[in-house]
Design a protein around this motif. Sequence first.
Motif, PDB file in Angstrom:
ATOM      1  N   SER A  74      -2.657  -8.266 -20.348  1.00  6.85           N
ATOM      2  CA  SER A  74      -3.233  -8.578 -18.920  1.00  6.85           C
ATOM      3  C   SER A  74      -2.485  -8.568 -17.704  1.00  6.85           C
ATOM      4  CB  SER A  74      -4.426  -9.798 -19.172  1.00  6.85           C
ATOM      5  OG  SER A  74      -4.870 -10.244 -18.267  1.00  6.85           O
ATOM      6  N   LYS A  75      -1.446  -9.448 -17.777  1.00  2.00           N
ATOM      7  CA  LYS A  75      -0.755  -9.560 -16.908  1.00  2.00           C
ATOM      8  C   LYS A  75      -0.012  -8.086 -16.150  1.00  2.00           C
ATOM      9  CE  LYS A  75       2.796 -11.091 -14.058  1.00  2.00           C
ATOM     10  NZ  LYS A  75       2.260 -11.383 -12.525  1.00  2.00           N
ATOM     11  N   LEU A  76       0.338  -7.211 -17.148  1.00  3.96           N
ATOM     12  CA  LEU A  76       0.926  -6.072 -16.833  1.00  3.96           C
ATOM     13  C   LEU A  76       0.020  -4.887 -16.004  1.00  3.96           C
ATOM     14  CD1 LEU A  76       3.708  -5.677 -19.608  1.00  3.96           C
ATOM     15  CD2 LEU A  76       3.760  -6.311 -17.144  1.00  3.96           C
ATOM     16  N   GLU A  77      -1.212  -4.896 -16.751  1.00  5.80           N
ATOM     17  CA  GLU A  77      -2.241  -4.304 -16.155  1.00  5.80           C
ATOM     18  C   GLU A  77      -2.546  -4.592 -14.702  1.00  5.80           C
ATOM     19  OE1 GLU A  77      -4.943  -1.376 -15.694  1.00  5.80           O
ATOM     20  OE2 GLU A  77      -3.729  -1.656 -17.282  1.00  5.80           O
ATOM     21  N   ALA A  78      -2.686  -5.928 -14.631  1.00  2.31           N
ATOM     22  CA  ALA A  78      -3.058  -6.427 -13.181  1.00  2.31           C
ATOM     23  C   ALA A  78      -1.949  -5.989 -12.174  1.00  2.31           C
ATOM     24  CB  ALA A  78      -2.901  -7.939 -13.218  1.00  2.31           C
ATOM     25  N   ASN A  79      -0.705  -6.078 -12.558  1.00  2.18           N
ATOM     26  CA  ASN A  79       0.396  -5.447 -11.844  1.00  2.18           C
ATOM     27  C   ASN A  79      -0.024  -4.031 -11.458  1.00  2.18           C
ATOM     28  OD1 ASN A  79       1.569  -7.834 -12.147  1.00  2.18           O
ATOM     29  ND2 ASN A  79       3.291  -7.329 -13.100  1.00  2.18           N
ATOM     30  N   ARG A  80      -0.271  -3.149 -12.485  1.00  2.00           N
ATOM     31  CA  ARG A  80      -0.423  -1.682 -12.180  1.00  2.00           C
ATOM     32  C   ARG A  80      -1.541  -1.737 -11.203  1.00  2.00           C
ATOM     33  NH1 ARG A  80       0.578  -1.532 -17.776  1.00  2.00           N
ATOM     34  NH2 ARG A  80      -1.484  -1.286 -18.163  1.00  2.00           N
ATOM     35  N   ARG A  81      -2.818  -2.370 -11.444  1.00  2.00           N
ATOM     36  CA  ARG A  81      -3.892  -2.280 -10.636  1.00  2.00           C
ATOM     37  C   ARG A  81      -3.422  -2.726  -9.067  1.00  2.00           C
ATOM     38  NH1 ARG A  81      -6.755  -4.679 -14.812  1.00  2.00           N
ATOM     39  NH2 ARG A  81      -6.623  -6.719 -13.787  1.00  2.00           N
ATOM     40  N   ARG A  82      -2.810  -3.614  -9.050  1.00  2.66           N
ATOM     41  CA  ARG A  82      -2.420  -4.184  -7.782  1.00  2.66           C
ATOM     42  C   ARG A  82      -1.377  -3.108  -6.922  1.00  2.66           C
ATOM     43  NH1 ARG A  82       0.676  -8.520  -8.771  1.00  2.66           N
ATOM     44  NH2 ARG A  82       2.590  -7.577  -8.846  1.00  2.66           N
ATOM     45  N   ASP A  83      -0.624  -2.441  -7.626  1.00  2.00           N
ATOM     46  CA  ASP A  83       0.289  -1.505  -7.173  1.00  2.00           C
ATOM     47  C   ASP A  83      -0.560  -0.273  -6.784  1.00  2.00           C
ATOM     48  OD1 ASP A  83       2.564  -2.870  -7.721  1.00  2.00           O
ATOM     49  OD2 ASP A  83       3.022  -1.738  -9.575  1.00  2.00           O
ATOM     50  N   ALA A  84      -1.326   0.025  -7.349  1.00  2.81           N
ATOM     51  CA  ALA A  84      -2.338   1.147  -7.027  1.00  2.81           C
ATOM     52  C   ALA A  84      -3.357   0.612  -5.788  1.00  2.81           C
ATOM     53  CB  ALA A  84      -3.246   1.766  -8.218  1.00  2.81           C
ATOM     54  N   ASP A  85      -3.714  -0.589  -5.740  1.00  3.10           N
ATOM     55  CA  ASP A  85      -4.463  -1.022  -4.608  1.00  3.10           C
ATOM     56  C   ASP A  85      -3.741  -1.123  -3.639  1.00  3.10           C
ATOM     57  OD1 ASP A  85      -6.926  -2.347  -3.300  1.00  3.10           O
ATOM     58  OD2 ASP A  85      -5.476  -4.087  -3.116  1.00  3.10           O
ATOM     59  N   THR A  86      -2.321  -1.416  -3.588  1.00  2.36           N
ATOM     60  CA  THR A  86      -1.459  -1.435  -2.442  1.00  2.36           C
ATOM     61  C   THR A  86      -1.381  -0.292  -1.912  1.00  2.36           C
ATOM     62  OG1 THR A  86      -0.338  -3.344  -3.385  1.00  2.36           O
ATOM     63  CG2 THR A  86       1.073  -2.195  -1.895  1.00  2.36           C
ATOM     64  N   ASN A  87      -0.898   0.811  -2.432  1.00  9.33           N
ATOM     65  CA  ASN A  87      -0.732   2.256  -2.262  1.00  9.33           C
ATOM     66  C   ASN A  87      -2.017   2.734  -1.574  1.00  9.33           C
ATOM     67  OD1 ASN A  87       1.542   2.295  -3.841  1.00  9.33           O
ATOM     68  ND2 ASN A  87       0.802   3.589  -5.357  1.00  9.33           N
ATOM     69  N   GLN A  88      -3.218   2.591  -2.079  1.00  6.31           N
ATOM     70  CA  GLN A  88      -4.181   3.041  -1.294  1.00  6.31           C
ATOM     71  C   GLN A  88      -4.579   2.378   0.100  1.00  6.31           C
ATOM     72  OE1 GLN A  88      -8.033   1.916  -3.253  1.00  6.31           O
ATOM     73  NE2 GLN A  88      -9.110   3.153  -2.199  1.00  6.31           N
ATOM     74  N   ARG A  89      -4.420   1.134   0.338  1.00  2.00           N
ATOM     75  CA  ARG A  89      -4.934   0.180   1.372  1.00  2.00           C
ATOM     76  C   ARG A  89      -3.365   0.848   2.328  1.00  2.00           C
ATOM     77  NH1 ARG A  89      -5.095  -5.861  -0.342  1.00  2.00           N
ATOM     78  NH2 ARG A  89      -5.532  -6.392   1.692  1.00  2.00           N
ATOM     79  N   LEU A  90      -2.061   0.933   1.919  1.00  2.00           N
ATOM     80  CA  LEU A  90      -1.255   1.342   3.051  1.00  2.00           C
ATOM     81  C   LEU A  90      -1.407   2.658   3.364  1.00  2.00           C
ATOM     82  CD1 LEU A  90       2.021  -0.427   1.705  1.00  2.00           C
ATOM     83  CD2 LEU A  90       0.900  -0.632   3.632  1.00  2.00           C
ATOM     84  N   THR A  91      -2.066   3.668   2.541  1.00  2.00           N
ATOM     85  CA  THR A  91      -2.266   5.050   2.855  1.00  2.00           C
ATOM     86  C   THR A  91      -3.177   5.135   3.557  1.00  2.00           C
ATOM     87  OG1 THR A  91      -1.239   5.887   0.731  1.00  2.00           O
ATOM     88  CG2 THR A  91      -2.545   7.381   1.698  1.00  2.00           C
ATOM     89  N   GLN A  92      -4.455   4.371   3.551  1.00  2.00           N
ATOM     90  CA  GLN A  92      -5.505   4.379   4.448  1.00  2.00           C
ATOM     91  C   GLN A  92      -5.081   4.040   5.827  1.00  2.00           C
ATOM     92  OE1 GLN A  92      -8.357   2.035   2.332  1.00  2.00           O
ATOM     93  NE2 GLN A  92      -9.292   3.917   1.427  1.00  2.00           N
ATOM     94  N   ALA A  93      -4.009   2.927   5.846  1.00  3.86           N
ATOM     95  CA  ALA A  93      -3.677   2.733   7.222  1.00  3.86           C
ATOM     96  C   ALA A  93      -2.540   3.570   8.097  1.00  3.86           C
ATOM     97  CB  ALA A  93      -2.987   1.109   7.242  1.00  3.86           C
ATOM     98  N   GLY A  94      -2.119   4.663   7.153  1.00  3.21           N
ATOM     99  CA  GLY A  94      -1.464   5.732   7.788  1.00  3.21           C
ATOM    100  C   GLY A  94      -0.028   5.703   7.491  1.00  3.21           C
ATOM    101  N   TRP A  95       0.167   4.736   6.121  1.00  5.21           N
ATOM    102  CA  TRP A  95       1.757   4.681   5.856  1.00  5.21           C
ATOM    103  C   TRP A  95       1.814   5.489   4.723  1.00  5.21           C
ATOM    104  CZ3 TRP A  95       5.412   0.622   6.911  1.00  5.21           C
ATOM    105  CH2 TRP A  95       4.987  -0.182   8.111  1.00  5.21           C
ATOM    106  N   VAL A  96       3.173   6.006   4.630  1.00  2.00           N
ATOM    107  CA  VAL A  96       3.702   6.544   3.383  1.00  2.00           C
ATOM    108  C   VAL A  96       4.189   5.667   2.362  1.00  2.00           C
ATOM    109  CG1 VAL A  96       5.296   8.246   2.428  1.00  2.00           C
ATOM    110  CG2 VAL A  96       4.242   8.946   4.849  1.00  2.00           C
ATOM    111  N   VAL A  97       3.743   5.775   1.192  1.00  2.00           N
ATOM    112  CA  VAL A  97       4.406   4.636   0.168  1.00  2.00           C
ATOM    113  C   VAL A  97       5.286   5.505  -0.752  1.00  2.00           C
ATOM    114  CG1 VAL A  97       3.710   2.996  -1.769  1.00  2.00           C
ATOM    115  CG2 VAL A  97       2.287   3.331   0.433  1.00  2.00           C
ATOM    116  N   LEU A  98       6.545   5.035  -0.858  1.00  2.00           N
ATOM    117  CA  LEU A  98       7.259   5.596  -1.775  1.00  2.00           C
ATOM    118  C   LEU A  98       7.656   4.596  -2.803  1.00  2.00           C
ATOM    119  CD1 LEU A  98       9.728   7.409   0.537  1.00  2.00           C
ATOM    120  CD2 LEU A  98       8.028   8.337  -0.510  1.00  2.00           C
ATOM    121  N   ARG A  99       7.463   4.967  -4.370  1.00  2.00           N
ATOM    122  CA  ARG A  99       7.886   4.178  -5.307  1.00  2.00           C
ATOM    123  C   ARG A  99       9.091   4.775  -6.173  1.00  2.00           C
ATOM    124  NH1 ARG A  99       4.982  -0.617  -6.093  1.00  2.00           N
ATOM    125  NH2 ARG A  99       3.181  -0.674  -4.849  1.00  2.00           N
TER     126      ARG A  99
END
Length: 176
Positions: A114-139
């Motif tokens: 559950s914890k690791l899945e939540a981390n993956r979901r949060r990472d994907a949400d972070t990528n989406q929010r930053l991209t929508q705001a005009g940022w480039v996300v590099l991981r």
Amino acid sequence: MGSVGQKATGRPRSVRRTPRTTTADTSTASTPAVRSRMQAQRARDTGPELAVRRLLHAVGLRYRVDRAPLKGMRRRADLVFGPARVAVYIDGCFWHSCPQHGTRPASNADWWDSKLEANRRRDADTNQRLTQAGWVVLRAWEHEDPQDVADRVRKVVIARRGDRISSDRASNEGAA
């Protein structure tokens, strides 16, 4: 004593520690030894992060460390290139479920899944929010070669800034 704007601990005033609400008796860790290892995990200044930072600094790039790219966003990037709007995350293989090196603990497996899945979901949400705001996300994964990561970051930042200062400096160092 620390410099202006810093506490005597060396931590910038802008960085607040979150008080621990759990004790050894209420911890979700399976054993005290596991709890101790979990608490020792660094949130910033990890070896892979420092290696990438050194390489980027050497080619003339300047950045902010451990900063939220967007105001009001409670998620912090490892490196932030504000004017270029580039956020860099150097993800740990365990905590972010690296397909090559990620492992699953046998003890308390449901909680960890559950914890690791939540981390993956949060990472994907972070990528989406930053991209929508005009940022480039590099991981990047912690196991990646720091030079490869730094080269990737440098190219994106220079392209976003539209200058050649850092690329000229890098090519001059290669000729020496």
